[in-house]
Scaffold this motif. Sequence first.
Motif, PDB file in Angstrom:
ATOM      1  N   GLU A  66      52.529  73.540  -6.484  1.00 24.12           N
ATOM      2  CA  GLU A  66      51.340  73.569  -5.634  1.00 24.12           C
ATOM      3  C   GLU A  66      51.213  72.296  -4.790  1.00 24.12           C
ATOM      4  O   GLU A  66      50.740  72.344  -3.662  1.00 24.12           O
ATOM      5  CB  GLU A  66      50.069  73.751  -6.485  1.00 24.12           C
ATOM      6  CG  GLU A  66      50.021  75.055  -7.265  1.00 24.12           C
ATOM      7  CD  GLU A  66      50.931  75.058  -8.505  1.00 24.12           C
ATOM      8  OE1 GLU A  66      51.400  76.153  -8.881  1.00 24.12           O
ATOM      9  OE2 GLU A  66      51.185  73.978  -9.089  1.00 24.12           O
ATOM     10  N   GLU A  69      53.713  72.705  -1.987  1.00 23.55           N
ATOM     11  CA  GLU A  69      53.242  73.723  -1.041  1.00 23.55           C
ATOM     12  C   GLU A  69      52.056  73.229  -0.212  1.00 23.55           C
ATOM     13  O   GLU A  69      51.981  73.494   0.978  1.00 23.55           O
ATOM     14  CB  GLU A  69      52.864  75.005  -1.788  1.00 23.55           C
ATOM     15  CG  GLU A  69      54.070  75.751  -2.302  1.00 23.55           C
ATOM     16  CD  GLU A  69      53.724  76.944  -3.190  1.00 23.55           C
ATOM     17  OE1 GLU A  69      52.543  77.098  -3.572  1.00 23.55           O
ATOM     18  OE2 GLU A  69      54.651  77.715  -3.505  1.00 23.55           O
ATOM     19  N   LYS A  70      51.122  72.501  -0.846  1.00 27.44           N
ATOM     20  CA  LYS A  70      49.909  72.060  -0.156  1.00 27.44           C
ATOM     21  C   LYS A  70      50.143  70.852   0.747  1.00 27.44           C
ATOM     22  O   LYS A  70      49.659  70.804   1.874  1.00 27.44           O
ATOM     23  CB  LYS A  70      48.820  71.737  -1.173  1.00 27.44           C
ATOM     24  CG  LYS A  70      47.500  71.346  -0.543  1.00 27.44           C
ATOM     25  CD  LYS A  70      46.408  71.168  -1.578  1.00 27.44           C
ATOM     26  CE  LYS A  70      45.086  70.806  -0.915  1.00 27.44           C
ATOM     27  NZ  LYS A  70      44.014  70.648  -1.887  1.00 27.44           N
ATOM     28  N   TYR A  71      50.885  69.844   0.255  1.00 23.06           N
ATOM     29  CA  TYR A  71      51.039  68.589   0.984  1.00 23.06           C
ATOM     30  C   TYR A  71      52.402  68.404   1.626  1.00 23.06           C
ATOM     31  O   TYR A  71      52.583  67.515   2.451  1.00 23.06           O
ATOM     32  CB  TYR A  71      50.771  67.399   0.054  1.00 23.06           C
ATOM     33  CG  TYR A  71      49.396  67.428  -0.547  1.00 23.06           C
ATOM     34  CD1 TYR A  71      48.281  67.057   0.207  1.00 23.06           C
ATOM     35  CD2 TYR A  71      49.208  67.850  -1.852  1.00 23.06           C
ATOM     36  CE1 TYR A  71      47.014  67.090  -0.340  1.00 23.06           C
ATOM     37  CE2 TYR A  71      47.940  67.887  -2.409  1.00 23.06           C
ATOM     38  CZ  TYR A  71      46.847  67.511  -1.651  1.00 23.06           C
ATOM     39  OH  TYR A  71      45.592  67.548  -2.190  1.00 23.06           O
ATOM     40  N   GLU A  77      51.523  62.545  -1.925  1.00 23.66           N
ATOM     41  CA  GLU A  77      51.206  63.290  -3.141  1.00 23.66           C
ATOM     42  C   GLU A  77      52.457  63.660  -3.939  1.00 23.66           C
ATOM     43  O   GLU A  77      52.463  63.566  -5.165  1.00 23.66           O
ATOM     44  CB  GLU A  77      50.396  64.555  -2.788  1.00 23.66           C
ATOM     45  CG  GLU A  77      49.023  64.273  -2.237  1.00 23.66           C
ATOM     46  CD  GLU A  77      48.978  63.902  -0.743  1.00 23.66           C
ATOM     47  OE1 GLU A  77      47.878  63.597  -0.257  1.00 23.66           O
ATOM     48  OE2 GLU A  77      50.035  63.911  -0.070  1.00 23.66           O
TER      49      GLU A  77
END
Length: 162
Positions: A66, A69-71, A77
């Motif tokens: 995650e 995928e997000k950052y 991160e």
Amino acid sequence: MNVREKYNQITLKLIERGLTITTMESCTSGQIASLLTDTEGSSAVMKGAFVTYSNEAKIKQGVPKEIIEKYGVYSEETAVSMAKEARKAYDADIAIGVTGTMGNVDPANNDSVPGTVFFAICTTKDIYFKRFEVAPKENRLEYKLAACDVIADCLLDLLKDI
């Protein structure tokens, strides 16, 4: 002082202080671990290391999918997560996570910016993070050593306070 001398100094300081270290490296491909272990006695401080060149390898070593995928895989991160997971895996005093794009664009990741490197240093007390640019180099080894040099300077600064 050249990059090899800096890592020699880092390893000797770690030995002197009884501190352990580990790395989870992507764009540097284990170069930091190699430089740390070029010094006699490094087995007292180097707990182990991960070379997680692919997203899959990072995820297998505990970096949450995650986060990638997000950052993006090339992000603060992800570097922080890499350092945290390496530190946890080896129960080390210090862990380094490093990710970035050397020479050319990574077609598998749309957040790839050539020459941009992210790293994190996780200690028992703090997490230090930095993003920096590596100027164009002649070859892959020169890119890796340039990134390792910036990280060495940060490690040397951190070791003043540990």
